[in-house]
Motif scaffolding. Structure first.
Motif, PDB file in Angstrom:
ATOM      1  N   HIS A  59       0.876  -1.179  -0.032  1.00 39.50           N
ATOM      2  CA  HIS A  59       0.057  -0.106  -0.212  1.00 39.50           C
ATOM      3  C   HIS A  59       0.917   1.150  -0.119  1.00 39.50           C
ATOM      4  O   HIS A  59       1.686   1.378   0.904  1.00 39.50           O
ATOM      5  N   ARG A 102      -2.871   4.722  -1.427  1.00 42.70           N
ATOM      6  CA  ARG A 102      -2.867   3.234  -1.043  1.00 42.70           C
ATOM      7  C   ARG A 102      -2.825   2.430  -2.176  1.00 42.70           C
ATOM      8  O   ARG A 102      -2.049   1.277  -2.097  1.00 42.70           O
ATOM      9  N   ASN A 109      -3.354  -5.947  -2.648  1.00 44.08           N
ATOM     10  CA  ASN A 109      -3.204  -6.988  -1.661  1.00 44.08           C
ATOM     11  C   ASN A 109      -4.697  -7.829  -1.570  1.00 44.08           C
ATOM     12  O   ASN A 109      -4.860  -8.445  -0.528  1.00 44.08           O
ATOM     13  N   ARG A 110      -5.463  -7.616  -2.530  1.00 47.44           N
ATOM     14  CA  ARG A 110      -6.565  -8.507  -2.801  1.00 47.44           C
ATOM     15  C   ARG A 110      -6.477  -9.121  -4.280  1.00 47.44           C
ATOM     16  O   ARG A 110      -7.413  -9.495  -4.739  1.00 47.44           O
ATOM     17  N   ILE A 154      -4.619   2.058   8.518  1.00 42.15           N
ATOM     18  CA  ILE A 154      -5.566   3.466   8.169  1.00 42.15           C
ATOM     19  C   ILE A 154      -5.789   4.069   9.392  1.00 42.15           C
ATOM     20  O   ILE A 154      -5.828   5.422   9.387  1.00 42.15           O
ATOM     21  N   THR A 213       1.657 -11.015   7.552  1.00 44.53           N
ATOM     22  CA  THR A 213       1.683  -9.357   7.473  1.00 44.53           C
ATOM     23  C   THR A 213       1.868  -8.814   8.740  1.00 44.53           C
ATOM     24  O   THR A 213       1.257  -9.272   9.903  1.00 44.53           O
ATOM     25  N   GLU A 215       1.430  -5.301  11.052  1.00 46.00           N
ATOM     26  CA  GLU A 215       1.002  -4.058  11.020  1.00 46.00           C
ATOM     27  C   GLU A 215       1.564  -3.239  11.989  1.00 46.00           C
ATOM     28  O   GLU A 215       1.693  -3.821  13.406  1.00 46.00           O
ATOM     29  N   ARG A 321     -13.780  -7.741   1.859  1.00 48.75           N
ATOM     30  CA  ARG A 321     -13.801  -7.472   3.295  1.00 48.75           C
ATOM     31  C   ARG A 321     -13.940  -6.344   3.796  1.00 48.75           C
ATOM     32  O   ARG A 321     -13.160  -5.449   3.490  1.00 48.75           O
TER      33      ARG A 321
HETATM   34  O1  LIG Z   1      -6.038  -0.205   8.141  1.00 45.37           O
HETATM   35  C1  LIG Z   1      -6.547  -0.973   7.231  1.00 45.37           C
HETATM   36  O2  LIG Z   1      -7.796  -1.261   7.299  1.00 45.37           O
HETATM   37  C2  LIG Z   1      -5.892  -1.979   6.483  1.00 45.37           C
HETATM   38  C3  LIG Z   1      -4.396  -2.259   6.872  1.00 45.37           C
HETATM   39  C4  LIG Z   1      -3.734  -3.094   5.848  1.00 45.37           C
HETATM   40  O3  LIG Z   1      -3.371  -2.748   4.873  1.00 45.37           O
HETATM   41  N1  LIG Z   1      -3.903  -4.142   6.228  1.00 45.37           N
HETATM   42  C5  LIG Z   1      -3.575  -5.484   5.522  1.00 45.37           C
HETATM   43  C6  LIG Z   1      -3.706  -6.918   5.886  1.00 45.37           C
HETATM   44  C7  LIG Z   1      -3.465  -7.877   5.078  1.00 45.37           C
HETATM   45  C8  LIG Z   1      -3.780  -9.248   5.800  1.00 45.37           C
HETATM   46  O4  LIG Z   1      -5.144  -9.469   5.915  1.00 45.37           O
HETATM   47  O5  LIG Z   1      -2.655 -10.005   5.876  1.00 45.37           O
HETATM   48  C9  LIG Z   1      -4.607  -5.417   4.244  1.00 45.37           C
HETATM   49  O6  LIG Z   1      -5.892  -5.027   4.436  1.00 45.37           O
HETATM   50  O7  LIG Z   1      -4.243  -5.608   3.125  1.00 45.37           O
END
Ligand SMILES: O=C(O)CCC(=O)N[C@@H](CCC(=O)O)C(=O)O
Ligand SMILES: [Zn+2]
Length: 335
Positions: A59, A102, A109-110, A154, A213, A215, A321
């Motif tokens: 992101h 982002r 990341n999807r 975020i 991942t 955070e 999601r």
């Molecule tokens: O803050 C948020 O809402 C998203 C933060 C973020 O980018 N988290 C990743 C997590 C990836 C995973 O689930 O392993 C994402 O949402 O891509």
């Protein structure tokens, strides 16, 4: 410093280096592999047998992890860090990093684990390229494979630094890896219980890597990350790279474990999330709380004891999601 040590500068200015391979005075080999991608090979005879993939900027607005990778690579390039692991540094979405966004068209990341094939455009192509970088990097047999995909969130969080541990049928989450994460400053880990379409899920599910991942705090622009303290993680990563990591043992050292109760999927434009805009990650939700509504009278009501919400985001595209409902986990299924 060696020109290839400046991978971030090359990436931000969209430059291809003239020299693709350079060797540090200590004999580590740096090889530019493509936009935002660089491999470090330890000097002959020093190799610990570990292949470590460090990615950030999946992101583009999550800059603290990008700055961390830049510091680590500078350390290698100027000889202060003496690598004994093979390391790949990857900046995930260079175009989005340059814009401080982002993503450009869609959330990269999807788009892993085959999803990019069902899509098109800039991010779909880059996701395919990232998978290929990772596939080639993790193709050497009989080596240990580890991937940390570094992010910031975020919103603010009641638990500042935490990891998400992907899931694969028949594979058990490793207690030793969790102990390593605790030593690296992670306060909590979310144990996933189904397959996913993120980058760390791809390397975990398809490339046999231990993958996470991470955070690491709240997303801020470059140069404004003094509130994100990455000292413990940085120290641990240097030890992992140099092969000087102290034994962690099995103690999880106060690490909080959670598992996914439900993923909240946004199905339509009628989706409505009943949470305040400034709600923090890991906020508790009481039983009976009406969390979200969608078309066809779909209602998401909290039924779980001790439920908390992470990553609530009603702005995601339909089908993705819009939050994860999590519950405490006893850790009984760890290997
Ligand atoms: O803050 C948020 O809402 C998203 C933060 C973020 O980018 N988290 C990743 C997590 C990836 C995973 O689930 O392993 C994402 O949402 O891509
Ligand atoms: Zn992110």
């Amino acid at each position: 410093m060696l020109a290839l040590g400046k991978l971030l500068e090359l990436t931000l200015t969209d430059h291809e280096p003239a020299e693709k391979t350079q060797v540090t005075p200590k004999g580590a080999r740096l090889r530019w592999l493509g936009e935002g991608a660089l491999e470090v090979r330890p000097p002959e005879g020093d190799d610990s047998g570990l292949d470590l993939l460090l990615s950030a900027g999946i992101h583009g607005n999550e800059t603290a992890p990008i700055e961390l990778l830049e510091r680590l690579l500078h350390g290698v390039a100027n000889g202060k860090i003496k690598p004994r692991a093979r390391v790949m540094f990857l900046f995930g979405n260079p175009a989005a990093i340059r814009k401080g966004e982002r993503f450009i068209e869609q959330d990269i990341n999807r788009l892993f684990n085959g999803r990019h094939e069902l899509s098109s455009g800039f991010e779909a192509l880059r996701a395919a390229e990232l998978e290929q970088f990772a596939r080639v990097f993790f193709s050497k047999p009989e080596r240990t494979r580890l991937h940390y995909d570094l992010h910031t969130a975020i919103r603010g969080s009641k638990i500042e630094q935490f990891a998400l541990y992907p899931y694969k049928e028949g594979r058990t989450h490793s207690r030793r890896e969790l102990a390593r994460l605790a030593a690296a400053g992670m306060e909590a880990v979310l144990l996933q219980s189904k397959s996913s379409i993120t980058f760390s899920a791809f390397t975990y599910e398809q490339l046999e890597a231990e993958a996470f991942t991470l955070e690491l705090g709240k997303a801020r622009p470059f140069g404004q990350n003094e509130g994100v303290n990455l000292d413990k993680l940085e120290e641990r990563l240097i030890q992992i790279i140099e092969g000087t990591e102290p034994e962690t043992g099995d103690s999880l050292d106060g690490l909080k474990l959670f598992s996914v109760a439900r993923e909240i999927i946004k199905h339509s434009d009628s989706f409505h999330l009943h949470l305040p805009a400034d709600i923090e990650n890991f906020s508790e939700l009481s039983k009976g709380y009406l969390l979200a509504e969608d078309l066809a009278e779909t209602r998401w009501v909290v039924e779980e004891e001790g439920a908390r919400i992470i990553f609530p985001n009603p702005k995601v595209k339909n089908g993705l999601r819009a939050g994860i409902l999590i519950v405490p986990d006893s850790g009984q299924r760890l290997a």
